[in-house]
Write an enzyme that holds these catalytic residues in place. Structure first.
Site, PDB file in Angstrom:
ATOM      1  N   TRP A 173      99.716  33.053  72.496  1.00 32.47           N
ATOM      2  CA  TRP A 173     100.180  31.748  72.975  1.00 32.47           C
ATOM      3  C   TRP A 173     100.470  30.965  71.713  1.00 32.47           C
ATOM      4  O   TRP A 173      99.554  30.575  70.977  1.00 32.47           O
ATOM      5  CB  TRP A 173      99.088  31.071  73.803  1.00 32.47           C
ATOM      6  CG  TRP A 173      99.533  29.814  74.474  1.00 32.47           C
ATOM      7  CD1 TRP A 173     100.100  29.715  75.723  1.00 32.47           C
ATOM      8  CD2 TRP A 173      99.439  28.482  73.968  1.00 32.47           C
ATOM      9  NE1 TRP A 173     100.378  28.398  75.993  1.00 32.47           N
ATOM     10  CE2 TRP A 173      99.991  27.615  74.938  1.00 32.47           C
ATOM     11  CE3 TRP A 173      98.974  27.918  72.786  1.00 32.47           C
ATOM     12  CZ2 TRP A 173     100.068  26.239  74.779  1.00 32.47           C
ATOM     13  CZ3 TRP A 173      99.051  26.538  72.606  1.00 32.47           C
ATOM     14  CH2 TRP A 173      99.590  25.715  73.613  1.00 32.47           C
ATOM     15  N   LYS A 203      95.399  30.346  80.100  1.00 33.46           N
ATOM     16  CA  LYS A 203      94.232  30.120  80.951  1.00 33.46           C
ATOM     17  C   LYS A 203      93.143  29.312  80.248  1.00 33.46           C
ATOM     18  O   LYS A 203      92.578  28.400  80.804  1.00 33.46           O
ATOM     19  CB  LYS A 203      93.683  31.470  81.396  1.00 33.46           C
ATOM     20  CG  LYS A 203      92.499  31.386  82.337  1.00 33.46           C
ATOM     21  CD  LYS A 203      92.923  30.961  83.700  1.00 33.46           C
ATOM     22  CE  LYS A 203      91.759  30.727  84.622  1.00 33.46           C
ATOM     23  NZ  LYS A 203      92.147  29.854  85.743  1.00 33.46           N
ATOM     24  N   HIS A 224     101.098  -1.291  93.773  1.00 40.47           N
ATOM     25  CA  HIS A 224     101.097  -1.863  92.416  1.00 40.47           C
ATOM     26  C   HIS A 224     102.083  -1.140  91.499  1.00 40.47           C
ATOM     27  O   HIS A 224     101.950  -1.214  90.284  1.00 40.47           O
ATOM     28  CB  HIS A 224      99.680  -1.821  91.841  1.00 40.47           C
ATOM     29  CG  HIS A 224      98.709  -2.591  92.680  1.00 40.47           C
ATOM     30  ND1 HIS A 224      98.629  -3.963  92.643  1.00 40.47           N
ATOM     31  CD2 HIS A 224      97.823  -2.182  93.615  1.00 40.47           C
ATOM     32  CE1 HIS A 224      97.708  -4.363  93.523  1.00 40.47           C
ATOM     33  NE2 HIS A 224      97.216  -3.303  94.121  1.00 40.47           N
ATOM     34  N   GLY A 252      92.934  31.065  67.690  1.00 37.83           N
ATOM     35  CA  GLY A 252      92.416  29.800  67.157  1.00 37.83           C
ATOM     36  C   GLY A 252      93.471  29.147  66.281  1.00 37.83           C
ATOM     37  O   GLY A 252      94.655  29.487  66.368  1.00 37.83           O
ATOM     38  N   GLU A 300     102.209  22.549  87.738  1.00 38.99           N
ATOM     39  CA  GLU A 300     101.987  23.622  86.770  1.00 38.99           C
ATOM     40  C   GLU A 300     102.588  24.954  87.195  1.00 38.99           C
ATOM     41  O   GLU A 300     102.997  25.733  86.339  1.00 38.99           O
ATOM     42  CB  GLU A 300     100.505  23.774  86.397  1.00 38.99           C
ATOM     43  CG  GLU A 300      99.612  24.302  87.467  1.00 38.99           C
ATOM     44  CD  GLU A 300      98.152  24.373  87.028  1.00 38.99           C
ATOM     45  OE1 GLU A 300      97.889  24.696  85.866  1.00 38.99           O
ATOM     46  OE2 GLU A 300      97.280  24.102  87.868  1.00 38.99           O
TER      47      GLU A 300
HETATM   48  C1  F6R Z   1      94.730  23.806  86.035  1.00 41.84           C
HETATM   49  C2  F6R Z   1      93.810  24.394  85.071  1.00 41.84           C
HETATM   50  C3  F6R Z   1      93.433  23.592  83.869  1.00 41.84           C
HETATM   51  C4  F6R Z   1      91.940  23.782  83.554  1.00 41.84           C
HETATM   52  C5  F6R Z   1      91.591  23.103  82.229  1.00 41.84           C
HETATM   53  C6  F6R Z   1      90.126  23.193  81.920  1.00 41.84           C
HETATM   54  O1  F6R Z   1      94.951  24.653  87.107  1.00 41.84           O
HETATM   55  O2  F6R Z   1      93.376  25.493  85.221  1.00 41.84           O
HETATM   56  O3  F6R Z   1      93.743  22.237  84.031  1.00 41.84           O
HETATM   57  O4  F6R Z   1      91.194  23.253  84.602  1.00 41.84           O
HETATM   58  O5  F6R Z   1      92.330  23.703  81.193  1.00 41.84           O
HETATM   59  O6  F6R Z   1      89.702  24.517  81.783  1.00 41.84           O
HETATM   60  P1  F6R Z   1      88.181  24.899  81.868  1.00 41.84           P
HETATM   61  O7  F6R Z   1      87.726  24.591  83.254  1.00 41.84           O
HETATM   62  O8  F6R Z   1      88.120  26.367  81.566  1.00 41.84           O
HETATM   63  O9  F6R Z   1      87.463  24.067  80.850  1.00 41.84           O
END
Ligand code: F6R
Length: 612
Positions: free
Chosen positions: A75, A607, A508, A102, A492
């Site tokens: 990514w 993810k 508002h 990272g 998304e």
């Molecule tokens: C939306 C989604 C993201 C995560 C966010 C936090 O569908 O998956 O908005 O909720 O990146 O991720 P976590 O829960 O792993 O900290």
């Protein structure tokens, strides 16, 4: 963000690495690559831009075999998605290669210095400096070279190194990015997360920040920053064998939506072993440290994205049941404020992955200032779960679809149990009230099933409205966060612009948006603001807005006003967020499906957001 995988075995590791990368692809899908020490003892490197399939095709056409290797799915942060920027990256001599997840913050300074020392850089990435640094530091021991390189690195990394001079060895290290060792019967693995390991092994060890791990001779040895040996317990992961499989489903997201009733039922059974849920103390099976809640004066829930929406719902529950003030903050905002935090406060990071960089940093800052901590996490052994004093695991099993669904509803379940537990301990509600609330939870899976049974109707509505360019989602009270979540799900995975808004705020500003082109999704289930929400529907209709209402089955008043209804089962107002989100997950899914979007891997997303 980025998936890394490594394997050392007596057998060919390439098929395993490719299989591991398939499981990790949800962490990034701009490009992918594999490096291994091949049959001739040379380092072989294959990289392709785009989805993993491009790499798989390339490796099918030009097969490579070896007993030690690493792989990466990217990514992009520094440098566009291209073959030259894809990992693994090699040093100048081409004997060693690294994969990295990272961000190396001082990469430009290091690049300048290394270039002056004669290193030739090929990519625009921050990661390549690691390969050159390890190469420069090497004097015969790869682990020592990696440790020396780490002294120079600022930022976050999980890094794995393979070197053709050590054909049966992998070395790896981490700082603020996840890294797990898998212990197979005849081979050893390294991975960014557990689901990628499940088909090979359930026995894992978690690597901590600043540690180096050496995989060699069938053994994983861990060393601390000064080279001292670390003992690490092996943990057995009991997620089912097909938990990370799509099975007969077209997408992981649909599978994960459909799993919700079963998972919530199993989750409650886990928490009330051998007894009825109604008779159970809410968190009796969660092994929380003694005294964690003693003298507690307030809670701060910190999270990002969907997990933040779960926190917003929990505020209603905890304040109402436990009569404790609750702040809900976005981790990325919380971490950079002048915080008012002390030891009478408990900070609750909510995170599916338990690795989200901002939430982890926010947790660390709150702990540094003296706050107590209780993580709500899905991934067992994740950094947040290890760094918090207590953990409520959400037991959703691996969530692979990038859009979070079952992780959200199980977070809500855990937070609801937390609210009830605090109410019980503080005596703000009677034991009889707690028992009734627990009984309502036991009934929840039935409501979820009844709601999912209407999926076909939701699909029809989705297809009817899928050409809209914008959507507005309105909700109020405990369902306001569900409006935010419905909008987030839609944008998304379908790339349609959507805004979530508290219905009471419509006048508002956002009401100016409403015309006959704008579908307005209104959560209109019974509760203390029901009449007010009906007025909001009227106001939208009066301006030509097309209303899609989430309404309880058989609600004629809403049906008469709305252009389309997404029916839900008749659950109590307090639990309605857990049920009302289901049709919104399905609405987003079916719209994205109709538009032919890449549902499990939406563009630009990954993810697990392990960089800031
Ligand atoms: C939306 C989604 C993201 C995560 C966010 C936090 O569908 O998956 O908005 O909720 O990146 O991720 P976590 O829960 O792993 O900290």
């Amino acid at each position: 963000m980025c998936g890394i995988f490594g394997c050392v075995s007596h057998e060919d590791v390439v098929p395993r690495i490719l299989q591991g990368l398939k499981r990790l692809e949800y962490r990034g899908y701009d490009s992918a690559g594999v490096a291994c020490v091949d049959d001739r003892g040379a380092l072989s490197l294959t990289r392709r831009v785009g989805k993993l399939d491009n790499l798989l095709d390339a490796m099918r056409d030009h097969p490579v075999h070896g007993h030690t290797g690493i792989g990466h799915t990217r990514w992009a942060t520094h440098g566009a998605p291209s073959e030259i920027n894809a990992h693994p990256h090699t040093g100048t001599s081409g004997t060693l290669a690294v994969v990295h997840n990272g961000i190396i913050e001082n990469h430009d300074v290091l690049r300048e210095e290394l270039t002056a020392a004669g290193c030739s850089f090929r990519s625009e990435t921050d990661s390549e400096v690691i390969a050159h640094l390890v190469e420069q530091s090497y004097t015969g021991d790869l682990a020592v070279a990696l440790r020396a390189a780490m002294q120079r690195l600022q930022g976050s990394y999980a890094v794995v190194v393979v070197d053709s001079r050590h054909p049966d060895l992998l070395v790896a290290a981490r700082q603020d990015s996840p890294l797990v060792v898998g212990l197979g019967p005849n081979e050893l693995y390294l991975s960014s997360d557990i689901p990628a390991l499940l088909e090979f092994t359930r026995d894992v060890m978690f690597i901590e920040d600043q540690e180096v791990v050496v995989l060699e001779g069938g053994e994983a040895r861990i060393f601390g920053p000064a080279g001292e040996t670390k003992n690490r317990a092996v943990q057995h992961i009991d997620w089912g064998g097909d938990a990370a499989e799509k099975l007969e489903h077209e997408h992981f997201m649909l599978k994960e939506i459909e799993e919700q009733p079963r998972i919530i039922r199993a989750n409650l059974a886990l928490r009330a072993p051998g007894q009825s849920v109604a008779g159970a103390t809410p968190l009796q099976a969660d092994h929380l440290p003694e005294g964690l809640f003693d003298g507690l004066e307030s809670l701060t829930l910190i999270a990002c994205g969907t997990s933040w929406h779960a926190g917003l719902v929990a505020k209603f529950w905890i304040e109402s049941w436990a009569r404790l003030p609750v702040d809900v903050d976005l981790s990325s905002e919380f971490r950079y404020r002048d915080l008012l935090v002390d030891d009478k406060q408990i900070v609750v990071p909510i995170s599916q992955s338990g690795e989200t960089a901002d939430t982890l940093a926010a947790l660390r800052e709150a702990r540094r200032l003296g706050a107590r901590s209780l993580a709500v996490c899905n991934v067992v052994g994740s950094t947040m779960s290890r760094e918090s004093e207590g953990v409520l695991y959400t037991h959703a099993g691996p969530e692979i679809g990038v859009a979070s669904t079952k992780a959200f509803t199980t977070q809500l379940l855990s937070l609801r149990l937390l609210a009830l537990e605090l109410a019980a301990r503080r005596g703000t509600r009677s034991p009889a009230e707690i028992a009734i609330a627990m009984e309502q939870l036991a009934d929840l899976p039935r409501h979820l099933e009844a709601t999912l049974a209407r999926a076909e109707e939701i699909r029809e509505v989705a297809e009817r409205f899928s050409s809209a360019q914008d959507f507005l989602f309105l909700g109020r009270g405990v369902n306001y966060p569900i409006a935010l979540e419905g909008a987030l799900k839609l944008k998304e995975i379908s790339y349609i612009h959507a805004e979530g808004y508290p219905a009471g705020e419509m006048k508002h500003g956002p009401i100016a948006l409403i015309d006959d082109q704008l579908p307005v999704v209104v959560i209109a289930t019974p509760g203390r603001v029901y009449e007010k929400v009906l007025s909001n529907i009227e106001e939208s209709r009066a301006r030509g807005g097309r209303v899609i209402a989430v309404a309880q089955e058989g609600d004629q008043r809403v049906a008469a006003l709305a252009d389309a209804v997404l029916p839900v089962s008749d659950v109590s107002e307090e639990l309605s967020p857990i049920v009302n989100v289901l049709p919104l997950q399905l609405l987003a899914y079916y719209i994205a499906h109709h538009l032919g979007r890449d549902i499990d891997k939406p563009r630009n997303l990954a993810k697990s957001v392990t960089v800031e």
